[in-house]
Design a protein around this motif. Structure first.
Motif, short mmCIF file in Angstrom:
data_model
loop_
_atom_site.label_atom_id
_atom_site.label_comp_id
_atom_site.label_asym_id
_atom_site.label_seq_id
_atom_site.Cartn_x
_atom_site.Cartn_y
_atom_site.Cartn_z
N ALA A 84 27.01 7.13 49.44
CA ALA A 84 25.42 6.12 49.33
C ALA A 84 25.62 5.63 50.37
CB ALA A 84 25.40 5.42 47.86
N ALA A 85 26.88 5.27 50.87
CA ALA A 85 27.35 4.30 51.69
C ALA A 85 27.22 4.94 53.61
CB ALA A 85 28.54 3.84 51.87
N ILE A 86 27.43 6.29 52.85
CA ILE A 86 27.58 7.53 54.36
C ILE A 86 25.88 7.29 54.28
CG2 ILE A 86 27.72 9.17 55.69
CD1 ILE A 86 30.52 9.34 53.48
N ALA A 87 24.66 7.77 53.51
CA ALA A 87 23.45 8.20 53.80
C ALA A 87 23.11 6.77 53.82
CB ALA A 87 23.51 8.17 52.12
N VAL A 88 23.19 5.08 53.77
CA VAL A 88 22.88 4.20 54.44
C VAL A 88 23.22 3.61 55.99
CG1 VAL A 88 23.09 1.95 53.98
CG2 VAL A 88 22.35 2.84 51.79
N ALA A 89 24.67 4.49 56.66
CA ALA A 89 24.89 3.95 58.04
C ALA A 89 23.42 5.28 58.51
CB ALA A 89 26.29 4.78 57.76
N LEU A 90 23.66 6.41 57.97
CA LEU A 90 22.70 7.21 58.76
C LEU A 90 21.35 6.98 58.90
CD1 LEU A 90 24.69 10.91 57.80
CD2 LEU A 90 24.97 9.00 60.13
N GLY A 91 20.68 6.04 57.44
CA GLY A 91 20.28 5.33 58.23
C GLY A 91 18.50 5.98 56.71
N ALA A 92 19.30 5.97 55.62
CA ALA A 92 18.05 6.46 54.40
C ALA A 92 17.74 4.66 53.59
CB ALA A 92 19.18 7.03 53.44
N PRO A 93 16.48 5.26 53.49
CA PRO A 93 16.72 4.04 53.10
C PRO A 93 17.40 3.76 51.58
CG PRO A 93 14.63 5.82 53.58
CD PRO A 93 16.08 6.22 53.49
#
Length: 520
Positions: free
Chosen positions: A26-35
């Motif tokens: 989840a942290a990686i997804a947020v770092a990549l710009g996921a809402p």
């Protein structure tokens, strides 16, 4: 006792590892710009899969987290703060009330069917070899076309326990779930996802061609699953059944289902727009149950537990409604195929809610993928969760995938056959937002004068889906008279695929006008 303690410690450690992995992802997804909303939603669904004994608490916690995030940072489509949340829920209340009514009502309906003794009689007509197991799966498939898939799976599990002496292969359990999901994929009363489509305004005929894939799939997974079961524990048919079929209960089941179908037809044909302002289906089901109560008393004791399950599902639906839908992948057959695999991990109900918000899908294809796709893992559908509660040995992802390999194969082959024969024919978004024409919209003019009453205009829009409504001067208008502008717009857009923009027209004491541009 010591061995059990060590097993518990290992299980907790394993779940902690999975949770930690999910948080890192989840942290990686947020770092990549996921809402952030999607990340919170994904974590909620992962939690449902990991902590299947606490699904309600996990769903409510996830919903609270998403709501708090939107209150604090992004706001809602309907506005910021608590006011925006209230307006959002006011917009969603009809579908939520319908789902609650149907889920609770179908719990009582399935009990009526079980107590009718029809499930106990059906095994007597099964062949004695592996074909008996296959016919049982076909029966589950047929039952799920008019019963909720959860009820069909539980009835199939009950019959399997009888004819296989409570020794059921995990591969056959996976096939029962697959049969219940496949059988409901083309019927708006056979699966919660297709019922959601029906409630949301999708024509029941638009999901029917899901059976082109489902019929192929049931053969692909049914034959090897039946052979697995026959080798594991051969079929045995009991010689006697206690009591006779209770035809009164069979009649009650038929009465409730027919009433729901007729109510939907009447609402769409004769009372357009009513289904968007009042939970017609849920109210009809419960009205029918209450009318039939003097004949046979429903199993009211089932409602507390059914209510817990319903709140869990509704929590996920609300979570889905709060997602930024405009950021989903474009609707296509590739997206629909992928959603089927996603539904094996994430619950298919919120996936369906997201797709309905986005629009532009071939609803029959989507009904098959999100409905049947959830069969690939035990917690991917409500039917799988329910049957696994009856057979705890099924609560193993590894065993489900290893012994139920034929379900994954059936999903892919069924999809290929459907795409090759029926094709991908996306429907126009059935709920277009005011002022938002569909991509590539084109105008096809037809004349209807402003003197036409609003009700007749709605009927005209139903018959002529690519029509413009104009006044004698050639201005595109629609007479609304005493009816609210947004009500008549919703009605016309729902039935005719129109993209309206509410706007006051020429001043006349007896009428208001609304710009209305039709689209292909």
């Amino acid at each position: 006792m010591v061995a059990k303690s060590h097993l518990l410690v290992r299980l907790i450690a394993h779940e902690r590892g999975l949770v930690a992995g999910a948080i890192i992802a989840a942290a990686i997804a947020v770092a990549l710009g996921a809402p952030i909303e999607f990340v919170l939603f994904a974590l909620t669904l992962v939690g449902v899969g990991l902590f299947h004994h606490h699904t309600l608490q996990v769903a409510l916690t996830g919903l609270a987290a998403i709501v708090l995030y939107k209150l604090a940072f992004t706001g809602f489509r309907t506005g910021p703060g608590l006011g925006g949340l209230a307006l959002h829920l006011a917009h969603e209340w009809v579908i939520l009330a319908n789902l609650l009514g149907l889920l609770l009502g179908f719990a009582l309906l399935s009990k009526h069917f079980e107590e009718s003794k029809v499930p106990a009689v059906l095994p007597h007509f099964l062949p004695d070899d592996w074909k008996g197991g296959f016919v049982l799966l076909v029966l589950v498939f047929v039952l799920s076309s008019f019963l909720d898939n959860i009820a069909a799976a539980l009835i199939g599990g009950t019959m399997a326990g009888v004819v296989f002496r409570h020794k059921v292969h995990v591969g056959f359990l996976a096939a029962i779930v697959a049969a219940s999901n496949a059988g409901g994929s083309g019927s708006v009363v056979g699966d919660t996802t297709t019922t959601m489509m029906w409630i949301d305004g999708v024509n029941p005929l638009d999901v029917l061609h899901a059976y082109a894939a489902a019929a192929v799939a049931v053969v692909v997974f049914g034959v090897p699953a039946a052979m697995q079961q026959q080798r594991y524990s051969p079929i045995i048919k009991e010689s006697r059944v206690k009591g006779r079929i209770d035809w009164a209960r069979v009649g009650i089941v038929a009465f409730i289902l027919v009433a729901a179908i007729l109510a939907n037809i009447a609402t769409n044909v004769y009372l357009p727009g009513l289904g968007e302002r009042f939970p017609v289906l849920g109210a009809t089901v419960w009205g029918s149950i209450l009318l039939a109560t003097p004949l046979r008393k429903p199993a009211w004791g089932l409602l507390p537990e059914a209510l817990k399950g319903s709140i869990f599902l509704l929590s996920l639906v609300i979570c889905a409604s709060l997602m930024p839908v405009e950021k989903l992948p474009a609707a296509s057959w590739q997206t629909a195929l992928g959603l089927g695999f996603v539904s094996a991990v994430f619950d298919n109900i919120p996936l369906t809610a997201l797709a309905l918000k986005q629009g532009g899908y071939d609803w029959g294809v989507l009904a098959y993928t999100v409905g049947f796709g959830g069969s690939m893992i035990w917690f991917g559908s409500s039917a799988g969760v329910a049957l696994s509660n009856m057979y705890p040995e099924a609560k193993s992802v590894g065993r489900w995938l290893r012994e139920g390999w034929h379900v994954v194969l059936a999903y892919v082959l069924g999809f290929i056959v459907m795409l090759s024969t029926v094709g991908w024919e996306p429907h126009a978004p059935h709920k277009t937002q005011p002022g938002t024409p569909a991509p590539g919209a084109a105008v096809a003019p037809v004349v209807a004068f402003v003197t036409t009453p609003a009700e007749e205009l709605a009927e005209l829009a139903t018959r002529e889906p690519f029509a413009e409504i104009v006044d004698p001067r050639g201005n595109r208008v629609q007479e609304v008279s005493a009816r609210r502008c947004d009500t008549i717009l919703t009605t016309s857009a729902h039935h005719a695929g129109l993209a309206p923009a509410c706007q006051t027209g020429p001043a006349r004491p007896e009428a208001r006008f609304t710009t209305m541009t039709a689209i292909h």
